[in-house]
Design a protein around this motif. Sequence first.
Motif, mmCIF file in Angstrom:
data_model
loop_
_atom_site.group_PDB
_atom_site.id
_atom_site.type_symbol
_atom_site.label_atom_id
_atom_site.label_comp_id
_atom_site.label_asym_id
_atom_site.label_seq_id
_atom_site.Cartn_x
_atom_site.Cartn_y
_atom_site.Cartn_z
ATOM 1 N N LEU A 154 51.353 43.966 35.984
ATOM 2 C CA LEU A 154 51.836 43.244 34.864
ATOM 3 C C LEU A 154 53.360 43.003 34.881
ATOM 4 O O LEU A 154 54.110 42.553 34.397
ATOM 5 N N SER A 155 53.336 44.630 34.703
ATOM 6 C CA SER A 155 55.054 45.016 35.216
ATOM 7 C C SER A 155 56.188 44.972 36.021
ATOM 8 O O SER A 155 56.897 45.053 36.505
ATOM 9 N N THR A 156 55.208 44.919 37.004
ATOM 10 C CA THR A 156 56.284 45.129 38.584
ATOM 11 C C THR A 156 55.526 43.757 39.309
ATOM 12 O O THR A 156 55.993 43.771 40.688
ATOM 13 N N GLU A 157 54.524 43.419 39.420
ATOM 14 C CA GLU A 157 54.153 42.127 40.000
ATOM 15 C C GLU A 157 53.712 42.341 41.339
ATOM 16 O O GLU A 157 53.640 42.026 42.266
ATOM 17 N N LEU A 182 43.461 41.772 42.572
ATOM 18 C CA LEU A 182 44.241 41.512 41.032
ATOM 19 C C LEU A 182 45.413 41.475 40.745
ATOM 20 O O LEU A 182 46.166 42.093 42.142
ATOM 21 N N LEU A 183 45.565 40.278 40.154
ATOM 22 C CA LEU A 183 47.976 40.104 40.954
ATOM 23 C C LEU A 183 47.783 39.460 39.408
ATOM 24 O O LEU A 183 46.595 38.531 38.703
ATOM 25 N N PRO A 184 49.283 39.325 38.967
ATOM 26 C CA PRO A 184 49.781 38.879 38.093
ATOM 27 C C PRO A 184 49.301 37.418 37.610
ATOM 28 O O PRO A 184 49.834 36.109 39.187
ATOM 29 N N ARG A 185 48.956 36.329 36.763
ATOM 30 C CA ARG A 185 48.398 34.966 36.435
ATOM 31 C C ARG A 185 50.221 34.471 37.047
ATOM 32 O O ARG A 185 50.177 32.176 37.554
ATOM 33 N N GLY A 186 51.352 34.682 37.329
ATOM 34 C CA GLY A 186 52.126 33.905 37.432
ATOM 35 C C GLY A 186 52.277 34.091 38.848
ATOM 36 O O GLY A 186 53.447 33.107 39.742
ATOM 37 N N ALA A 187 51.346 34.474 39.928
ATOM 38 C CA ALA A 187 52.152 34.491 41.204
ATOM 39 C C ALA A 187 51.545 33.252 41.566
ATOM 40 O O ALA A 187 50.557 32.750 41.054
ATOM 41 N N VAL A 223 44.693 38.009 36.989
ATOM 42 C CA VAL A 223 43.696 37.641 36.873
ATOM 43 C C VAL A 223 43.278 38.276 38.354
ATOM 44 O O VAL A 223 43.604 38.786 39.237
ATOM 45 N N TRP A 224 42.182 37.483 38.318
ATOM 46 C CA TRP A 224 40.976 38.466 40.079
ATOM 47 C C TRP A 224 40.409 37.513 40.407
ATOM 48 O O TRP A 224 40.038 36.597 40.973
ATOM 49 N N ARG A 225 40.563 37.351 42.269
ATOM 50 C CA ARG A 225 40.297 36.629 42.858
ATOM 51 C C ARG A 225 39.772 36.826 44.373
ATOM 52 O O ARG A 225 39.854 38.251 44.421
#
Length: 321
Positions: A226-229, A160-165, A259-261
């Motif tokens: 979301l808040s800490t990347e 699970l990671l930020p969409r902007g990563a 998002v989840w990948r």
Amino acid sequence: MAVAEESHFGRAAARLGMAQPPLSQRIQRLERHLGVRLFERTSRQVALTEPGALLLAEAREVLARSEAFMATARRIRDGETGVLRAALPPDLSGETVAALLAGFSGAGASGLELELHELSTAQQLERFAAHELDVGLIHHPCDVSGLELGPVLRRELGVLLPRGAAAAGLDEVPLASLTGHDLILFPRAGAPAVYDDLLTTCARNGYTPPAVRHALGSSFVRGLVLSTEAVAFGPRDTHGHAKEGAEAAADVDTEKGVVWRPLTGAPLALRHSVAWPAGRGDAAVSAFAEAATHALRTTAGATPDQPARPLHLRPASEYWL
């Protein structure tokens, strides 16, 4: 059963912890009581007769029912009749819990009160040791001394990671591409061996997080992402939508901005099995084990775990070596 399986009175007697002559006499009395000859005896071997072979399957069922009867009697003796004390880990989805409860009720256990708790593996092991839990769903690896286990099931973990990563643009994420991101994990005390195993596997695959943050609730985990990347690991069924076929590798939006990948090569997984104290598996425990296994396979995409090498037990933990 012992004589049939050993095909030898001496070996059967040793297995039963008794002398051979009394065993032979008891078989003869059983044959007279049933009115059929169970074994053909020669100086070299003992073989089942046709009636004996037909009755062997019935004998196995009688003994299995007898063991369940004794387990139930112990529950009554200990004042536990009518209540099954069970536990599930916090990482299961609502769909899995609902399917488990429906399956348990449908298994003829509707007249039994199910006292269900949400407990980590460490908490379950403590309650097993204190005789305060009848059955639970635990994570491996852990110390399984004094427990009997159902089949081990595997739930693959994604990230699970930020969409902007940068890694969010990949269909599958290599662990090494998470370098630089903090990692959000459950508190180590809940399942120490699982916690250590996850971090060790990450390191072996090129990812050592700068910091590890601890969280349990899914909403809190997403907030930290979301808040800490930071990033977090989790199965698809609790962080996305369980899909099949080509859709399984597709993008999964858990909510806006997150998002989840899947992970490349599926290096991380949660391993579960139902556990109960040795010798105390009665019909209610069996019904719970079957319902839990079915629910995990149908709603969480769990599959039978088949390690390339055998499972070895160590004093403190259980390891796949």
